[in-house]
Scaffold this active site. Sequence first.
Site, PDB file in Angstrom:
ATOM      1  N   ARG A 128     -56.458  13.125  12.720  1.00 49.61           N
ATOM      2  CA  ARG A 128     -55.042  13.347  13.035  1.00 49.61           C
ATOM      3  C   ARG A 128     -54.571  14.630  12.371  1.00 49.61           C
ATOM      4  O   ARG A 128     -53.890  14.620  11.355  1.00 49.61           O
ATOM      5  CB  ARG A 128     -54.207  12.145  12.577  1.00 49.61           C
ATOM      6  CG  ARG A 128     -54.301  10.999  13.553  1.00 49.61           C
ATOM      7  CD  ARG A 128     -53.157  10.037  13.385  1.00 49.61           C
ATOM      8  NE  ARG A 128     -52.953   9.274  14.602  1.00 49.61           N
ATOM      9  CZ  ARG A 128     -52.112   8.256  14.704  1.00 49.61           C
ATOM     10  NH1 ARG A 128     -51.384   7.911  13.656  1.00 49.61           N
ATOM     11  NH2 ARG A 128     -51.974   7.607  15.828  1.00 49.61           N
ATOM     12  N   GLN A 133     -54.513  17.592  17.845  1.00 41.78           N
ATOM     13  CA  GLN A 133     -53.461  16.802  18.501  1.00 41.78           C
ATOM     14  C   GLN A 133     -53.687  16.680  20.011  1.00 41.78           C
ATOM     15  O   GLN A 133     -53.486  15.612  20.593  1.00 41.78           O
ATOM     16  CB  GLN A 133     -52.099  17.444  18.227  1.00 41.78           C
ATOM     17  CG  GLN A 133     -50.938  16.511  18.427  1.00 41.78           C
ATOM     18  CD  GLN A 133     -49.656  17.061  17.833  1.00 41.78           C
ATOM     19  OE1 GLN A 133     -49.584  18.215  17.429  1.00 41.78           O
ATOM     20  NE2 GLN A 133     -48.625  16.249  17.786  1.00 41.78           N
ATOM     21  N   ASP A 136     -56.133  13.773  20.962  1.00 47.44           N
ATOM     22  CA  ASP A 136     -55.872  12.452  20.391  1.00 47.44           C
ATOM     23  C   ASP A 136     -55.686  11.390  21.480  1.00 47.44           C
ATOM     24  O   ASP A 136     -54.566  11.021  21.841  1.00 47.44           O
ATOM     25  CB  ASP A 136     -54.644  12.523  19.479  1.00 47.44           C
ATOM     26  CG  ASP A 136     -54.431  11.256  18.666  1.00 47.44           C
ATOM     27  OD1 ASP A 136     -55.191  10.290  18.872  1.00 47.44           O
ATOM     28  OD2 ASP A 136     -53.503  11.232  17.835  1.00 47.44           O
ATOM     29  N   SER A 139     -53.675   8.099  20.581  1.00 44.17           N
ATOM     30  CA  SER A 139     -52.218   8.192  20.655  1.00 44.17           C
ATOM     31  C   SER A 139     -51.735   8.161  22.104  1.00 44.17           C
ATOM     32  O   SER A 139     -50.695   7.574  22.412  1.00 44.17           O
ATOM     33  CB  SER A 139     -51.722   9.472  19.968  1.00 44.17           C
ATOM     34  OG  SER A 139     -51.882   9.364  18.570  1.00 44.17           O
ATOM     35  N   TYR A 235     -52.404   6.539   9.077  1.00 53.00           N
ATOM     36  CA  TYR A 235     -52.480   5.143   9.497  1.00 53.00           C
ATOM     37  C   TYR A 235     -52.082   4.228   8.347  1.00 53.00           C
ATOM     38  O   TYR A 235     -52.281   4.554   7.180  1.00 53.00           O
ATOM     39  CB  TYR A 235     -53.914   4.794   9.931  1.00 53.00           C
ATOM     40  CG  TYR A 235     -54.346   5.433  11.227  1.00 53.00           C
ATOM     41  CD1 TYR A 235     -53.890   4.947  12.448  1.00 53.00           C
ATOM     42  CD2 TYR A 235     -55.223   6.517  11.221  1.00 53.00           C
ATOM     43  CE1 TYR A 235     -54.309   5.533  13.635  1.00 53.00           C
ATOM     44  CE2 TYR A 235     -55.645   7.112  12.404  1.00 53.00           C
ATOM     45  CZ  TYR A 235     -55.187   6.604  13.614  1.00 53.00           C
ATOM     46  OH  TYR A 235     -55.588   7.189  14.792  1.00 53.00           O
TER      47      TYR A 235
END
Length: 392
Positions: A128, A133, A136, A139, A235
């Site tokens: 992360r 990004q 990901d 996500s 997390y």
Amino acid sequence: MIVGIPKESFPGERRVAMVPAAIPNLTKAGLEVVIEAGAGFQAGYTDADYTAKGAKILSDRAGVFAAADIILQVLCYGSNDKTGRADLPLYRRNQVLIGFLRPFGSREVVEEIAAAGVTAFSVELVPRTTRAQSMDALSSIATLCGYKAVLIAADTVPRIFPMLTTAAGTITPARVLVIGAGVAGLQAIATARRLGAVASAYDLRPAAKEQVHSLGGRFVELPIEAKDAEDARGYAKEQGEAFYNRQRELLGKVVAESDAVITAAVVPGKKPPVLVTREMVERMAPGSVIIDLAAERGGNCELTRAGEKVVHHGVTIIGRINVGSSVPYHASQMYARNISAFLLNMIRDKKLQLDLEDEIVRETLVTQGGEVVNARVREFFGMPALAAQGSG
């Protein structure tokens, strides 16, 4: 180099690893794309859409695996525990495999993938960081799961979500509680608010409070404090049983007052904590609903059964799995962008270059040369550390 896209084989899976719009990015980098006939059909993409963007259609799965240097899948063997094993004989030594592998699921499966000689990357392990990004995929799917969870709740509760002033008087808005304000939870809050519900959220990470407020939700504050609430990747970290006992005790009243509860509390590589007990369910009003987004890994509700709908004391507990597959068009579009960005990060001069100095490559590489090479995975399964490796 040839990139192959087989049709997803997990029962009920409607997504596809590559959409037509993403193919030009791969061909510009000098890659050829072959795709199994009908692979995108259930997500809303026809074979003609793919050929129009330069992909070649192959009639059978074995042909795709035989032709491809790089295989892109949504659910690879590992995350596909139903039919994924059938792909093992199709793997070739040094073939590259990229997709969801569930690397902390089964040591035996990870070792089988390694023994096949493939160079396997797990998109669950994408760090992360700002640079990663766009890659990901977790996500992306969490966003869709949070959205869909609220729609399932709204379709299940015996009342409407918004406040309405009618000829028959005022209808009060539904109360939605989201437990776990990560990506899925935040999207659930936003969607519940759009539908007119009063949305509240609880998360053990204090940093989540501001995000919940920014979406118009109410943050539930409990008089307990988590130790080291989040890890370096953002997390939530696992807490002790004493913490969870106190948390359940304090959350009970809020849960009892809610018409819909959406649980989305997961800890990477760990069994999800039980946050909603049988006793808490029994205090909820009949007709209330719990959508457990952690069902696939064991669930946040004591009564959750993965893949099933349970009714207890008039409360419906829904343990839907593979929720992302229920919106396959956009789920595939988002995943294709993530996996394309991930793959193109490793392409130099039309060839795949595995630079282990690159954190993204190093953290996601699970198997190579017949070995399980990922340090986190080896540590998780209690395997001895490998000797240090250089870049390849």
